[in-house]
Design a protein around this motif. Structure first.
Motif, PDB file in Angstrom:
ATOM      1  N   ASP A  45      -5.013   0.794  -0.825  1.00 51.41           N
ATOM      2  CA  ASP A  45      -4.328   1.807  -1.629  1.00 51.41           C
ATOM      3  C   ASP A  45      -2.995   2.201  -1.015  1.00 51.41           C
ATOM      4  N   GLU A  46      -2.985   2.398   0.313  1.00 50.74           N
ATOM      5  CA  GLU A  46      -1.741   2.833   0.943  1.00 50.74           C
ATOM      6  C   GLU A  46      -0.733   1.690   1.053  1.00 50.74           C
ATOM      7  N   VAL A  47      -1.200   0.458   1.132  1.00 49.63           N
ATOM      8  CA  VAL A  47      -0.280  -0.685   1.175  1.00 49.63           C
ATOM      9  C   VAL A  47       0.329  -0.941  -0.198  1.00 49.63           C
ATOM     10  N   ILE A  48      -0.490  -0.922  -1.231  1.00 47.07           N
ATOM     11  CA  ILE A  48      -0.012  -1.221  -2.580  1.00 47.07           C
ATOM     12  C   ILE A  48       0.775  -0.055  -3.161  1.00 47.07           C
ATOM     13  N   GLY A  49       0.336   1.183  -2.894  1.00 55.00           N
ATOM     14  CA  GLY A  49       1.054   2.354  -3.381  1.00 55.00           C
ATOM     15  C   GLY A  49       1.188   2.348  -4.888  1.00 55.00           C
ATOM     16  N   VAL A  50       2.406   2.589  -5.377  1.00 56.16           N
ATOM     17  CA  VAL A  50       2.659   2.610  -6.822  1.00 56.16           C
ATOM     18  C   VAL A  50       2.990   1.216  -7.352  1.00 56.16           C
ATOM     19  N   GLY A  51       2.918   0.232  -6.478  1.00 54.17           N
ATOM     20  CA  GLY A  51       3.235  -1.133  -6.879  1.00 54.17           C
ATOM     21  C   GLY A  51       2.005  -1.890  -7.348  1.00 54.17           C
ATOM     22  N   PRO A  87       3.650  -4.957  -3.666  1.00 54.32           N
ATOM     23  CA  PRO A  87       3.221  -3.663  -3.137  1.00 54.32           C
ATOM     24  C   PRO A  87       4.416  -2.774  -2.809  1.00 54.32           C
ATOM     25  N   ALA A  88       4.202  -1.469  -2.930  1.00 49.18           N
ATOM     26  CA  ALA A  88       5.291  -0.520  -2.685  1.00 49.18           C
ATOM     27  C   ALA A  88       4.792   0.679  -1.888  1.00 49.18           C
ATOM     28  N   GLY A  89       3.826   0.446  -1.014  1.00 42.44           N
ATOM     29  CA  GLY A  89       3.237   1.536  -0.265  1.00 42.44           C
ATOM     30  C   GLY A  89       3.784   1.661   1.139  1.00 42.44           C
ATOM     31  N   THR A  90       3.227   2.615   1.873  1.00 47.20           N
ATOM     32  CA  THR A  90       3.624   2.880   3.258  1.00 47.20           C
ATOM     33  C   THR A  90       2.390   3.298   4.054  1.00 47.20           C
ATOM     34  N   ILE A  91       2.239   2.756   5.244  1.00 49.67           N
ATOM     35  CA  ILE A  91       1.167   3.165   6.151  1.00 49.67           C
ATOM     36  C   ILE A  91       1.758   4.156   7.141  1.00 49.67           C
ATOM     37  N   LYS A  92       1.169   5.347   7.217  1.00 46.69           N
ATOM     38  CA  LYS A  92       1.722   6.403   8.052  1.00 46.69           C
ATOM     39  C   LYS A  92       0.742   6.832   9.141  1.00 46.69           C
ATOM     40  N   HIS A  93       0.129   5.866   9.794  1.00 49.57           N
ATOM     41  CA  HIS A  93      -0.798   6.166  10.887  1.00 49.57           C
ATOM     42  C   HIS A  93      -0.977   4.913  11.735  1.00 49.57           C
ATOM     43  N   PRO A  94      -1.404   5.064  12.996  1.00 49.64           N
ATOM     44  CA  PRO A  94      -1.738   3.880  13.793  1.00 49.64           C
ATOM     45  C   PRO A  94      -2.935   3.167  13.162  1.00 49.64           C
ATOM     46  N   ILE A  95      -2.988   1.872  13.309  1.00 52.37           N
ATOM     47  CA  ILE A  95      -4.071   1.063  12.763  1.00 52.37           C
ATOM     48  C   ILE A  95      -5.026   0.705  13.894  1.00 52.37           C
ATOM     49  N   ARG A  96      -6.323   0.929  13.669  1.00 54.13           N
ATOM     50  CA  ARG A  96      -7.302   0.663  14.733  1.00 54.13           C
ATOM     51  C   ARG A  96      -7.413  -0.839  14.986  1.00 54.13           C
ATOM     52  N   PHE A  97      -7.591  -1.195  16.250  1.00 53.41           N
ATOM     53  CA  PHE A  97      -7.812  -2.595  16.606  1.00 53.41           C
ATOM     54  C   PHE A  97      -8.785  -2.659  17.767  1.00 53.41           C
ATOM     55  N   THR A  98      -9.272  -3.845  18.038  1.00 57.95           N
ATOM     56  CA  THR A  98     -10.266  -4.052  19.091  1.00 57.95           C
ATOM     57  C   THR A  98      -9.779  -5.102  20.089  1.00 57.95           C
ATOM     58  N   VAL A  99     -10.369  -5.076  21.268  1.00 56.23           N
ATOM     59  CA  VAL A  99     -10.174  -6.132  22.262  1.00 56.23           C
ATOM     60  C   VAL A  99     -11.545  -6.529  22.782  1.00 56.23           C
ATOM     61  N   ASN A 100     -11.595  -7.653  23.458  1.00 57.53           N
ATOM     62  CA  ASN A 100     -12.875  -8.159  23.955  1.00 57.53           C
ATOM     63  C   ASN A 100     -13.527  -7.168  24.916  1.00 57.53           C
ATOM     64  N   HIS A 101     -12.712  -6.577  25.813  1.00 57.85           N
ATOM     65  CA  HIS A 101     -13.230  -5.570  26.745  1.00 57.85           C
ATOM     66  C   HIS A 101     -12.152  -4.519  26.985  1.00 57.85           C
ATOM     67  N   MET A 102     -12.465  -3.265  26.648  1.00 54.78           N
ATOM     68  CA  MET A 102     -11.564  -2.169  26.977  1.00 54.78           C
ATOM     69  C   MET A 102     -11.740  -1.774  28.435  1.00 54.78           C
TER      70      MET A 102
END
Length: 226
Positions: free
Chosen positions: A67-73, A78-93
């Motif tokens: 929804d936030e990527v596509i926005g009104v597009g 797409p015509a959206g905007t992401i306004k937060h950090p995106i969670r990601f993972t690693v093998n070992h923190m």
């Protein structure tokens, strides 16, 4: 499983999260769960307490959402905007966390003044440990380096291009153990897998940690000073 309860009837909006939630001929069971009884609050999970996420962070607001990527597009434009950090993972923190995380489930240790810092504790970005056996505490935010060019495929991959822009503006946040560099988004038929494959042009080496210690208002709050 993520369940968002909208505000109404005098009740606050609430977020329920379950990891490995199973319902089979009886009550729900899960491996871990968490509840944010007021999702509009900036309150963090208590220090040293995990959630359905190893970092003690809520999963839902850090996912990439179509929804936030596509926005009104449209999915194609797409015509959206992401306004937060995106969670990601690693093998070992690393077995420590930094704000806004409140817990870790990693390995490795750090030292300060010749002494080992107790594991499963919070470390500071403003006064970082002298040395650590590995990198990557839970909750650390990484941003795409200014020196890294936008992949050429982004010009024909509009969904990926919006996500890459978010990498520069808001970054990615280390939330859990898993596939190294694994990004997590919401399931949605509108995603274009061929478009999103452009993201594979970037690696974790293209990102650098961001010192966000100056943003902290209160160690137990996700609010920021600016």
């Amino acid at each position: 499983m993520l369940i968002y309860l909208e505000a109404g009837g005098g009740k606050n909006p609430a977020l329920y999260e379950m990891w490995q939630g199973i319902y089979k001929n009886g009550p729900w069971t899960d491996s871990s769960n968490a509840l944010w009884p007021n999702a509009s609050s900036n309150a963090l999970t208590p220090q040293g307490q995990g959630t359905s996420d190893a970092a003690g962070l809520p999963v839902a607001p850090l996912l990439v959402n179509a929804d936030e990527v596509i926005g009104v597009g449209t999915p194609e434009s797409p015509a959206g905007t992401i306004k937060h950090p995106i969670r990601f993972t690693v093998n070992h923190m690393l077995n420590y966390w930094v704000w806004p995380a409140t817990q870790s489930a990693g390995v490795g240790s750090c030292t300060q003044g010749g002494n080992t810092i107790p594991t499963e504790s919070e470390i500071s970005q403003s006064s970082p440990p002298a040395s650590c056996t590995m990198t990557g505490p839970a909750g650390e935010i990484y941003r795409l380096k200014a020196s890294v060019a936008t992949p050429s495929c982004a010009s024909t991959s509009p969904q990926a291009n919006i996500i890459i822009t978010a990498f520069r503006d808001y970054g990615i946040i280390l939330a859990d153990n898993g596939s190294s560099g694994g990004l997590i988004g919401t399931p949605d038929a509108r995603w274009n897998d061929n478009d999103l494959s452009c993201l594979r042009s970037l690696t974790l080496a293209d990102f650098e940690p961001v010192n966000v210690s100056s943003l902290i208002v209160n160690n137990d709050s996700g609010a920021t000073s600016h």
